[in-house]
Scaffold this motif. Structure first.
Motif, PDB file in Angstrom:
ATOM      1  N   ASP A 105       0.663  -1.053   0.123  1.00 54.40           N
ATOM      2  CA  ASP A 105       0.089   0.094  -0.021  1.00 54.40           C
ATOM      3  C   ASP A 105       0.785   1.325  -0.011  1.00 54.40           C
ATOM      4  OD1 ASP A 105      -2.165  -1.464   0.026  1.00 54.40           O
ATOM      5  OD2 ASP A 105      -2.539  -1.346   2.101  1.00 54.40           O
ATOM      6  N   THR A 106       2.084   1.053   0.326  1.00 59.70           N
ATOM      7  CA  THR A 106       3.186   2.518   0.257  1.00 59.70           C
ATOM      8  C   THR A 106       3.956   2.677  -0.859  1.00 59.70           C
ATOM      9  OG1 THR A 106       3.071   2.218   2.871  1.00 59.70           O
ATOM     10  CG2 THR A 106       4.937   3.410   1.632  1.00 59.70           C
ATOM     11  N   ARG A 107       3.965   3.637  -1.215  1.00 57.08           N
ATOM     12  CA  ARG A 107       4.635   4.051  -2.770  1.00 57.08           C
ATOM     13  C   ARG A 107       6.018   3.766  -2.491  1.00 57.08           C
ATOM     14  NH1 ARG A 107       5.142   9.789  -5.784  1.00 57.08           N
ATOM     15  NH2 ARG A 107       6.354   9.228  -7.367  1.00 57.08           N
ATOM     16  N   ASP A 108       6.672   2.775  -3.240  1.00 63.17           N
ATOM     17  CA  ASP A 108       7.998   2.606  -2.942  1.00 63.17           C
ATOM     18  C   ASP A 108       8.221   1.637  -1.763  1.00 63.17           C
ATOM     19  OD1 ASP A 108      10.657   2.385  -4.380  1.00 63.17           O
ATOM     20  OD2 ASP A 108      11.223   4.267  -3.802  1.00 63.17           O
ATOM     21  N   GLY A 109       7.273   1.067  -1.495  1.00 60.07           N
ATOM     22  CA  GLY A 109       7.448   0.403  -0.098  1.00 60.07           C
ATOM     23  C   GLY A 109       8.306  -0.684   0.008  1.00 60.07           C
ATOM     24  N   LYS A 110       8.650  -1.435  -0.844  1.00 60.22           N
ATOM     25  CA  LYS A 110       9.582  -2.563  -0.862  1.00 60.22           C
ATOM     26  C   LYS A 110      10.944  -1.766  -0.563  1.00 60.22           C
ATOM     27  CE  LYS A 110      10.820  -7.165  -1.151  1.00 60.22           C
ATOM     28  NZ  LYS A 110      12.666  -6.600  -1.001  1.00 60.22           N
ATOM     29  N   ARG A 111      11.446  -0.865  -1.334  1.00 59.39           N
ATOM     30  CA  ARG A 111      12.710  -0.224  -1.082  1.00 59.39           C
ATOM     31  C   ARG A 111      12.805   0.394   0.213  1.00 59.39           C
ATOM     32  NH1 ARG A 111      14.566   4.594  -0.994  1.00 59.39           N
ATOM     33  NH2 ARG A 111      12.795   5.705  -1.609  1.00 59.39           N
ATOM     34  N   LEU A 112      11.766   1.271   0.834  1.00 59.69           N
ATOM     35  CA  LEU A 112      11.499   1.771   1.994  1.00 59.69           C
ATOM     36  C   LEU A 112      11.818   0.747   3.288  1.00 59.69           C
ATOM     37  CD1 LEU A 112       9.084   4.412   1.523  1.00 59.69           C
ATOM     38  CD2 LEU A 112      11.218   4.855   1.317  1.00 59.69           C
ATOM     39  N   HIS A 113      11.272  -0.357   2.997  1.00 60.11           N
ATOM     40  CA  HIS A 113      11.330  -1.296   4.085  1.00 60.11           C
ATOM     41  C   HIS A 113      12.648  -1.943   3.800  1.00 60.11           C
ATOM     42  CE1 HIS A 113      10.958  -5.510   5.156  1.00 60.11           C
ATOM     43  NE2 HIS A 113      10.235  -5.137   6.227  1.00 60.11           N
ATOM     44  N   ASP A 114      13.115  -2.302   2.882  1.00 58.46           N
ATOM     45  CA  ASP A 114      14.324  -2.942   2.876  1.00 58.46           C
ATOM     46  C   ASP A 114      15.717  -2.045   3.422  1.00 58.46           C
ATOM     47  OD1 ASP A 114      13.279  -5.009   2.216  1.00 58.46           O
ATOM     48  OD2 ASP A 114      13.742  -5.092  -0.103  1.00 58.46           O
ATOM     49  N   GLU A 115      15.430  -0.667   3.173  1.00 64.20           N
ATOM     50  CA  GLU A 115      16.449   0.335   3.357  1.00 64.20           C
ATOM     51  C   GLU A 115      16.282   0.676   5.084  1.00 64.20           C
ATOM     52  OE1 GLU A 115      17.346   4.826   2.443  1.00 64.20           O
ATOM     53  OE2 GLU A 115      16.655   3.620   0.851  1.00 64.20           O
ATOM     54  N   ALA A 116      15.282   0.656   5.591  1.00 62.85           N
ATOM     55  CA  ALA A 116      14.859   0.684   7.000  1.00 62.85           C
ATOM     56  C   ALA A 116      15.691  -0.533   7.711  1.00 62.85           C
ATOM     57  CB  ALA A 116      13.505   0.775   7.624  1.00 62.85           C
ATOM     58  N   VAL A 117      15.448  -1.866   7.316  1.00 63.12           N
ATOM     59  CA  VAL A 117      15.857  -2.975   7.647  1.00 63.12           C
ATOM     60  C   VAL A 117      17.503  -2.812   7.600  1.00 63.12           C
ATOM     61  CG1 VAL A 117      16.194  -5.336   7.630  1.00 63.12           C
ATOM     62  CG2 VAL A 117      13.797  -4.387   7.541  1.00 63.12           C
ATOM     63  N   ALA A 118      17.953  -2.576   6.553  1.00 62.02           N
ATOM     64  CA  ALA A 118      19.386  -2.370   6.441  1.00 62.02           C
ATOM     65  C   ALA A 118      20.218  -1.406   7.207  1.00 62.02           C
ATOM     66  CB  ALA A 118      19.751  -2.127   4.947  1.00 62.02           C
ATOM     67  N   LEU A 119      19.522  -0.308   7.341  1.00 65.41           N
ATOM     68  CA  LEU A 119      20.110   0.668   8.398  1.00 65.41           C
ATOM     69  C   LEU A 119      19.957   0.336   9.838  1.00 65.41           C
ATOM     70  CD1 LEU A 119      18.343   4.045   6.794  1.00 65.41           C
ATOM     71  CD2 LEU A 119      20.724   3.452   7.119  1.00 65.41           C
ATOM     72  N   VAL A 120      19.059  -0.409  10.370  1.00 66.76           N
ATOM     73  CA  VAL A 120      18.963  -0.827  11.791  1.00 66.76           C
ATOM     74  C   VAL A 120      20.331  -1.807  11.899  1.00 66.76           C
ATOM     75  CG1 VAL A 120      17.755  -2.232  13.148  1.00 66.76           C
ATOM     76  CG2 VAL A 120      16.426  -0.501  12.025  1.00 66.76           C
ATOM     77  N   LYS A 121      20.248  -2.719  10.718  1.00 65.20           N
ATOM     78  CA  LYS A 121      21.297  -3.815  10.718  1.00 65.20           C
ATOM     79  C   LYS A 121      22.542  -3.071  10.900  1.00 65.20           C
ATOM     80  CE  LYS A 121      23.242  -8.025   8.212  1.00 65.20           C
ATOM     81  NZ  LYS A 121      23.037  -8.812   7.386  1.00 65.20           N
ATOM     82  N   GLN A 122      22.800  -1.900  10.321  1.00 65.86           N
ATOM     83  CA  GLN A 122      24.170  -1.245  10.063  1.00 65.86           C
ATOM     84  C   GLN A 122      24.391  -0.691  11.285  1.00 65.86           C
ATOM     85  OE1 GLN A 122      24.396   1.800   7.018  1.00 65.86           O
ATOM     86  NE2 GLN A 122      25.559   3.491   8.628  1.00 65.86           N
ATOM     87  N   TYR A 123      23.517  -0.283  12.248  1.00 58.96           N
ATOM     88  CA  TYR A 123      23.921   0.537  13.400  1.00 58.96           C
ATOM     89  C   TYR A 123      23.839  -0.758  14.597  1.00 58.96           C
ATOM     90  CZ  TYR A 123      24.027   5.060  11.204  1.00 58.96           C
ATOM     91  OH  TYR A 123      24.383   5.945  10.438  1.00 58.96           O
TER      92      TYR A 123
END
Length: 337
Positions: A317-335
């Protein structure tokens, strides 16, 4: 000229105190919890003291806790944008639909530790969600601690036992999560929660430990289920924001003071205060005789599977949702260390 110079000197002497006073800026800082709350006592007051010291007394705060400027918690964002308040602390989840990208951090099983998730959220917002902060200058963005399920009268161990129970949730996505788990979600800002628990309007509440003492939840509930998982089943996003026009009106010197006390590391520092407060809230619950227990990993696997559609729906339901989700997960993992 001989006559005028003494007169000018006298006028200047009279004006100096006025000019010095004119350089002093009072920031109206508003939020929705009482002064004993973690955010008031451990974050907002120290922040105000720090900007006052670093500005040589030119920046000062007038703090308005418990909605003393009027209105309700969902109206805090408009108060900041409209200049009724200069700085506010609030939860984006209180205004569903206004933070469609940054609410990704409220999805089930996204966040890890307080500080890692705060750094991740700051970076994510700066890149992907600044349009959501129109008219505002973000000072800090973070998530609170893993939410705990606090129940009035019933110990809940399984999804089956949670079914149809009326449970308070702080945001749109946490409501969706509870619904997916089979509960009956009841959305409400945290100041309304104690009365709802006391009167039995709700049977439980989804809040982190740190909120417990300020809301007397330890006196209103008997059973407290911690959700055993490396990633939090759910958290709430939080923001500390300043009216952009107010910020732009400051001198370069005072802007620098604000800039030095905002950003990624300030967000992580705010999140760290929640770590300490979570421990204090848990201790208060133990002291009150509450029963604290952990949903075991095998059962949590069922909860995680039940929650998966919430993430799938958000992505769809979110525009560009897959990219936003994956980027959030990656940032959490990074930190996350």
């Amino acid at each position: 000229m001989r006559i005028r110079q003494p007169a000018l000197a006298a006028i200047a002497a009279l004006l100096l105190p006025t000019l010095a006073h004119a350089e002093e800026v009072i920031l109206k800082v508003a939020h929705f919890l009482p002064p004993i709350s973690t955010m008031h006592a451990k974050v907002i007051e120290p922040w105000c003291e720090k900007i006052a010291a670093e500005s040589g007394g030119k920046l000062k705060c007038q703090i308005y806790p418990s909605m003393q400027l009027g209105g309700t918690p969902p109206q805090l964002l408009n108060q900041a944008r409209d200049g009724i308040a200069d700085v506010v602390w609030t939860l984006p989840g209180y205004t569903p639909g206004r933070f469609p990208a940054s609410e990704v951090f409220e999805l089930p099983f996204i966040t890890t530790t307080h500080e890692a998730s705060a750094r991740a959220m700051w970076d994510f917002v700066q890149k992907n969600a600044m349009k959501e902060f129109a008219g505002l200058k973000p000072l800090a963005t973070w998530v609170n601690g893993p939410n705990v399920l606090h129940f009035r009268d019933k110990r809940v161990n399984t999804l089956e036992e949670l079914k149809s129970m009326k449970v308070r949730a702080p945001s749109r996505l946490s409501n969706s999560l509870l619904d997916a788990l089979g509960a009956t979600p009841v959305g409400m800002p945290v100041p309304q929660m104690p009365e709802a628990l006391s009167k039995g309007v709700i049977e439980g509440a989804l809040i982190p430990w740190e909120v417990v003492p300020a809301t007397k939840t330890q006196e209103l509930t008997r059973f407290h289920a911690e959700l055993g998982s490396e990633r939090a089943m759910t958290t709430a996003t939080m923001i500390y924001v300043m009216n952009k026009r107010k910020y732009e009106s400051l001198s370069p010197e005072l802007k620098k003071v604000i800039d030095n006390n905002s950003g990624r590391e300030f967000s992580a520092w705010v999140a760290a205060q929640h770590v300490k407060a979570d421990a204090a809230g848990r201790e208060a619950t133990v002291a009150s005789g509450g029963t604290i227990y952990t949903i075991p990993a095998a059962e949590m696997a069922k909860w995680e599977a039940a929650a998966a559609p919430v993430t799938e729906t958000w992505i769809k339901d979110t525009r560009d949702g897959k990219r936003l989700h994956d980027e959030a997960v990656a940032l959490v993992k990074q930190y996350t260390k």
